[in-house]
Scaffold this motif. Structure first.
Motif, PDB file in Angstrom:
ATOM      1  N   LYS A  57       0.812  -1.216   0.000  1.00  0.00           N
ATOM      2  CA  LYS A  57       0.000   0.000   0.000  1.00  0.00           C
ATOM      3  C   LYS A  57       0.849   1.272   0.000  1.00  0.00           C
TER       4      LYS A  57
ATOM      5  N   LYS B 229      -2.809   8.885  -3.732  1.00  0.00           N
ATOM      6  CA  LYS B 229      -3.395   7.689  -3.135  1.00  0.00           C
ATOM      7  C   LYS B 229      -2.490   6.491  -3.279  1.00  0.00           C
ATOM      8  N   PRO B 230      -2.608   5.516  -2.352  1.00  0.00           N
ATOM      9  CA  PRO B 230      -1.826   4.286  -2.497  1.00  0.00           C
ATOM     10  C   PRO B 230      -2.224   3.538  -3.767  1.00  0.00           C
TER      11      PRO B 230
ATOM     12  N   ALA C 270      -2.743   0.472  -4.085  1.00  0.00           N
ATOM     13  CA  ALA C 270      -3.724  -0.564  -3.791  1.00  0.00           C
ATOM     14  C   ALA C 270      -5.157  -0.047  -3.880  1.00  0.00           C
ATOM     15  N   THR C 271      -5.331   1.296  -3.886  1.00  0.00           N
ATOM     16  CA  THR C 271      -6.686   1.843  -3.935  1.00  0.00           C
ATOM     17  C   THR C 271      -7.095   2.272  -5.315  1.00  0.00           C
TER      18      THR C 271
END
Length: 301
Positions: free
Chosen positions: A224, A294-295, A297-298
């Motif tokens: 992340k 944003k990471p 993973a998102t």
């Protein structure tokens, strides 16, 4: 290519000069960042010093490479990231601080991890036909051509920052031309070996480069990390110090046929990171517009 003044003296000195130039760009803050934001640096180091050699080993088996090519690929994967990764990160507006930190720390770590990977690789792929190799001698040699020049460069950067900043561009240019000269020299001197395995070399080098870039993105997604950090990791894992790999093959092992893999990779290793750098520029503009990063993973596919 027999042992000569070039292979024994001039080549190591030239690489030491490049590493000295890298030291001029480093400060103590580049290392203390590990304490302030350890996760991306630790993840990147694991990817570069542990997972990349494992990935390279898997590709050597998958492509059924002949011993010289396989050993060359393993030596390349065991080397740290080079100064070119910092340049690509700068051009692509990635996390330059993270890139510099990973390059510096991986250089120190690989001085001690690389000789053991080389030893295992030669035993596995060449067996009794492996050239003579001393782990201690290789460690000492790597310390002399990489760690010592970097430390001297850092000391000058600390006491003479204005001078260091002034000559930084010269050393970056020298590094680029030194890399080009080594690649051309290897490809010419080993043209017979290259012609016999050109297709194999290109395929495995491209596969390693693309897989390494994807590995960096996967690691960023799994842990992340931010989008920019993920791109930086991909660049660092995908761009290796091919000049150091060629030096090891030619000077330390006296086996220039092993250097063919590093020479070919030196030409192909900018494919994946180059595309990422372009994407990073566009991503940076998007990030500025929404005001946050944003990471990975998102993100939506």
């Amino acid at each position: 290519m027999q042992a000569s003044i070039f292979t024994e003296i001039l080549l190591p000195l030239a690489l030491a000069f490049v590493m000295f130039g890298m030291g001029l760009t480093l400060t103590v803050a580049d290392f203390t960042r590990l304490l302030k934001a350890p996760k991306p640096i630790v993840v990147g180091l694991v990817g570069q010093t542990v997972l990349l050699p494992l990935l390279a080993f898997g590709l050597c088996l998958a492509f059924s490479l002949h011993p010289a090519m396989a050993i060359g690929i393993m030596i390349l994967s065991a080397c740290p990231g080079g100064t070119m990764s910092n340049l690509i990160s700068h051009i692509g507006r990635a996390n330059l601080a993270l890139s510099v930190s990973l390059t510096a720390l991986s250089t120190f770590i690989c001085v001690f991890s690389t000789p053991f990977i080389i030893h295992y690789s030669m035993d596995y792929f060449a067996g009794e036909n492996a050239p003579s190799f001393s782990i201690v001698t290789t460690v000492v040699g790597l310390v002399c051509v990489s760690i010592v020049p970097v430390i001297i460069g850092m000391a000058i950067r600390h006491f003479k920052p204005a001078f260091s900043i002034k000559v930084e561009g010269f050393f970056r240019t020298f590094s680029l031309w030194f890399m080009i000269a080594m690649i051309v020299g290897i490809l010419i001197s080993e043209r017979a070996n290259l012609m016999a395995s050109l297709e194999e070399a290109l395929l495995v080098c491209l596969a390693l480069n693309i897989s390494a870039v994807v590995l960096g993105l996967i690691l960023a997604f799994a842990f992340k990390l931010s989008k920019i950090d993920g791109i930086t990791l991909s660049i660092e894992v995908g761009v290796q110090n091919a000049a150091l790999a060629m030096l090891i093959c030619i000077t330390f092992l006296n086996s220039p046929e092993f250097a063919v893999a590093a020479g070919v990779y030196g030409l192909t290793m900018y494919a994946g990171p180059g595309l990422l750098a372009v994407w990073s520029k566009r991503l940076k503009n998007t990030t500025k517009s929404d005001g946050k990063d944003k990471p990975l993973a998102t993100q939506k596919a």
